[in-house]
Motif scaffolding. Structure first.
Motif, short mmCIF file in Angstrom:
data_model
loop_
_atom_site.label_atom_id
_atom_site.label_comp_id
_atom_site.label_asym_id
_atom_site.label_seq_id
_atom_site.Cartn_x
_atom_site.Cartn_y
_atom_site.Cartn_z
N PHE A 111 -123.64 90.53 36.32
CA PHE A 111 -123.39 89.01 36.15
C PHE A 111 -124.62 88.42 35.60
CE2 PHE A 111 -120.69 89.38 40.24
CZ PHE A 111 -119.60 89.91 39.51
N ASP A 112 -125.73 88.83 35.57
CA ASP A 112 -126.97 88.12 34.85
C ASP A 112 -127.47 88.64 33.77
OD1 ASP A 112 -127.93 90.38 35.83
OD2 ASP A 112 -129.44 89.48 37.22
N ASP A 113 -126.48 89.45 33.05
CA ASP A 113 -126.86 90.34 31.93
C ASP A 113 -126.23 89.55 30.74
OD1 ASP A 113 -127.33 92.15 29.76
OD2 ASP A 113 -126.38 93.96 30.89
N ASP A 114 -127.26 89.02 29.93
CA ASP A 114 -126.56 88.20 28.61
C ASP A 114 -125.79 89.08 27.76
OD1 ASP A 114 -128.15 86.16 30.01
OD2 ASP A 114 -129.68 85.85 28.49
N GLU A 115 -126.49 90.22 27.54
CA GLU A 115 -125.98 91.18 26.58
C GLU A 115 -124.53 91.60 26.96
OE1 GLU A 115 -128.41 94.51 25.81
OE2 GLU A 115 -130.00 93.15 24.93
N ALA A 116 -124.31 91.68 28.50
CA ALA A 116 -122.86 92.09 28.84
C ALA A 116 -121.90 91.46 28.34
CB ALA A 116 -122.88 92.35 30.21
N PHE A 117 -122.26 89.63 28.47
CA PHE A 117 -121.32 88.80 28.33
C PHE A 117 -121.18 88.69 26.65
CE2 PHE A 117 -121.83 87.73 32.60
CZ PHE A 117 -120.75 87.24 33.14
N ARG A 119 -121.08 91.16 24.90
CA ARG A 119 -120.12 92.33 24.69
C ARG A 119 -118.75 91.90 25.28
NH1 ARG A 119 -124.26 95.76 26.87
NH2 ARG A 119 -123.54 95.61 28.81
N LEU A 120 -118.59 91.13 26.07
CA LEU A 120 -117.26 90.66 26.77
C LEU A 120 -116.86 89.71 25.73
CD1 LEU A 120 -115.09 90.28 28.81
CD2 LEU A 120 -116.69 88.51 29.66
N LYS A 121 -117.69 88.93 24.86
CA LYS A 121 -117.22 87.77 24.14
C LYS A 121 -116.65 88.73 22.99
CE LYS A 121 -118.51 83.85 21.33
NZ LYS A 121 -119.49 82.75 21.05
N SER A 122 -117.36 89.59 22.40
CA SER A 122 -116.81 90.60 21.23
C SER A 122 -115.60 91.32 21.56
CB SER A 122 -117.88 91.54 20.99
OG SER A 122 -117.61 92.55 19.83
N THR A 123 -115.45 91.87 22.83
CA THR A 123 -114.29 92.52 23.19
C THR A 123 -112.93 91.53 23.16
OG1 THR A 123 -115.53 94.07 24.60
CG2 THR A 123 -113.05 93.65 25.09
N SER A 158 -122.14 81.74 26.78
CA SER A 158 -121.59 82.59 25.88
C SER A 158 -120.63 81.88 24.84
CB SER A 158 -120.91 83.89 26.11
OG SER A 158 -120.19 83.86 27.21
N GLY A 159 -120.03 80.62 25.22
CA GLY A 159 -119.01 80.18 24.77
C GLY A 159 -117.74 80.46 24.95
N LEU A 160 -117.58 81.36 26.17
CA LEU A 160 -116.33 81.88 26.44
C LEU A 160 -115.44 80.94 27.24
CD1 LEU A 160 -117.15 85.59 27.59
CD2 LEU A 160 -115.79 84.82 25.80
N ALA A 161 -116.10 79.95 27.85
CA ALA A 161 -115.25 78.83 28.53
C ALA A 161 -115.01 77.74 27.64
CB ALA A 161 -116.12 78.28 29.66
N GLU A 162 -115.09 77.66 26.21
CA GLU A 162 -114.92 76.67 25.31
C GLU A 162 -113.26 76.76 25.19
OE1 GLU A 162 -115.88 75.18 20.96
OE2 GLU A 162 -117.02 76.78 21.93
N GLU A 163 -112.72 75.50 25.28
CA GLU A 163 -111.29 75.51 25.01
C GLU A 163 -111.28 74.65 23.66
OE1 GLU A 163 -109.12 73.64 28.09
OE2 GLU A 163 -108.81 75.38 29.21
#
Length: 513
Positions: A111-117, A119-123, A158-163
């Motif tokens: 959960f604290d891994d910036d790179e993982a998020f 990757r999630l955004k890219s996925t 990561s911008g994933l919450a942005e609507e």
């Protein structure tokens, strides 16, 4: 495959003018944090498959798992496959599975891994382009509450919450919603700093059960019951959630939480609100939530608290034919713990409809059997024109809504025994979902996950409901914290003697479900 924003792809089966048609989600993905846990394996993954099997997910749906495990997409698909085979409600169909599995993705990371998020955004961006999810993503936090701040912060960073106008983002939160009023407010503040309240879905799986939803149909579709649903005829209301199991391997999680926080604060107070609420203007989410908030705002503890509550811990005993250990013998539970496994409280609703009617809420583990029910117990008839030879000891009339198991409704009343003499006994008139309808009831998580994807929050508690529930429960918890250890009750019974005493003081008794 549909592409473009949700306004460009309109689902023909979601025409609001025809409520009979099935509700099918539009293009979207569901991201599950905590995908390796029991909840994901036993409930969430099977529910997703069952929705797909019922034709309620679009071709452009994707399921994304996020965890620390060293898995790839194929490993994740195997995990989902095994969970579906073992726990799905509907039968396994290969063509449904293959179509669904095309949208499975797995992202490794903490959960604290910036790179993982990243990757999630890219996925998710790749799914938008290749799967047609159109930027619509729901994030299911099936994780401990202490991890919420980290995950919410990462989603925001990561911008994933942005609507935006052309897509939505939603977050799903499992209980517990805090451990008291202060922590609940802190938690709400953390989540709402990232997601607006309209995008926050707090899961209370009891509200997804068909029988719970039928409370609204029973009350507001039948003129028969409306005149009886008040203090003029109702003596008291009992709401029970009993379990016949112990803590098992959950002692470490449960210690410090207890039955009141685990069940009364959410499940039982929500059931009480549905029973006591006034008729909403409509079944739109805001109208339903407004009526529940009115009930919770008017709810008070019956004083003094020490005489109108009870708590206990189960000791050794018999569960059916099996001898079972007491709580203190369970692995991982501290011998000096004061965490209760049984809790009962008495409440009143300060409204014209319910003035003077006590609501008794109880829950416990290692009780007589597994059952959840709501019982409206009516006042006795003011005059009985029968002598003592004509009747047995008649009970009070009762309307019982069985939430689980054997979902249905029972009405208890007095009836004449077939004979030449006048003899009256208690009888039950019973309605059972299993025999009255051919359709099998969907699991609660099926309904709730679908509502998240549709953006329909009717069955999800909002901030005010959560905080009002803690305002009701906090004084009880504070009183118990100053009162020493809970009473002990034998496993397989119906709770401690103090629970019977709190009812006996008013001349009442608990039902034996």
């Amino acid at each position: 495959m549909p592409t473009g924003g949700p306004t460009q792809w309109r689902n023909p089966l979601r025409d609001p003018r025809d409520k009979r048609l099935p509700r099918i989600a539009g293009p979207c993905s569901l991201v599950i944090f905590g995908v390796t846990g029991d909840l994901a394996r036993k409930k969430l993954m099977p529910a997703v498959y069952d929705l797909a099997n019922r034709g309620l997910l679009p071709p452009s749906f994707a399921l994304v798992g996020f965890a620390r495990r060293d898995w790839d997409d194929e490993d994740f698909a195997t995990i989902v496959h095994d969970a579906v085979r073992q726990h799905a409600r509907t039968g396994f169909r290969e063509e449904v599975w293959e179509r669904l599995a095309e949208g499975f993705r797995f992202v490794q990371g903490s959960f604290d891994d910036d790179e993982a998020f990243a990757r999630l955004k890219s996925t998710l961006a790749d799914l938008d382009n290749t799967r047609g999810t159109d930027g619509n993503h729901a994030f299911y936090l099936s994780i401990p509450p202490k991890a919420f701040p980290t995950v919410c912060e990462q989603l925001q960073r990561s911008g994933l919450a942005e609507e935006r106008d052309d897509h939505w983002r939603r977050v799903v939160i499992e209980k517990p919603f805090g451990h008291d009023l202060r922590s609940a407010k802190d938690l709400n503040g953390i989540v709402n700093a990232v997601f607006p309240e309209s995008s926050v879905f707090r899961i209370d799986h009891y509200l997804g059960k068909e029988t719970v939803q039928n409370i609204l149909a029973l009350r507001f579709a039948n003129q028969l019951f409306d005149p009886l649903w008040s203090s003029h005829y109702v003596d008291h209301v009992q709401i029970t959630m009993a379990e016949d199991i112990g803590l098992g391997g959950r002692a470490g999680y449960y210690d410090g939480i207890g039955a009141a926080r685990d069940v009364i604060q959410n499940h039982l107070l929500q059931l009480m609100a549905l029973v006591a609420m006034e008729e909403p203007i409509s079944f739109e989410p805001k109208q339903l939530q407004a009526e529940k908030i009115k009930v919770l705002s008017a709810t008070r503890n019956i004083l003094p608290i020490e005489e109108n509550t009870a708590r206990g811990q189960y000791g050794p005993g018999w569960q059916g034919s099996e001898k079972v250990p007491g709580l203190k013998d369970e692995e991982g539970f501290a011998a000096d713990s004061i965490t209760e496994t049984y809790a009962a409280i008495a409440l009143e609703v300060d409204s014209r409809r319910w003035a003077g009617v006590p609501f008794y809420l109880r829950t416990g583990k290692r009780l007589g059997r597994r059952v959840t029910e709501i019982a409206l117990v009516f006042k006795r008839a003011p005059h009985l024109p029968f002598d003592t030879t004509m009747t047995e000891e008649l009970s009070q009339n009762a309307l019982v809504i069985r939430v689980q198991p054997d979902e249905g409704i029972t009405l208890r009343f007095g009836s004449k025994v077939p004979a030449s003499s006048m003899e009256v006994r208690d009888v039950n008139m019973d309605f059972s979902y299993g025999t009255a309808f051919t359709e099998a009831s969907p699991e609660a998580y099926e309904r709730l996950i679908l509502d998240v994807l549709l953006g329909e929050p009717s069955l999800f508690p909002v901030n005010d409901e959560v905080e009002l529930a803690w305002e009701i429960l906090d004084p009880v918890l504070e009183n118990w914290a100053e009162s020493g250890k809970p009473d002990t009750y034998e496993a397989g019974t119906w709770g401690p003697k103090s629970a019977d005493d709190m009812m006996a003081r008013t001349g009442r008794a608990w039902r034996r479900p």
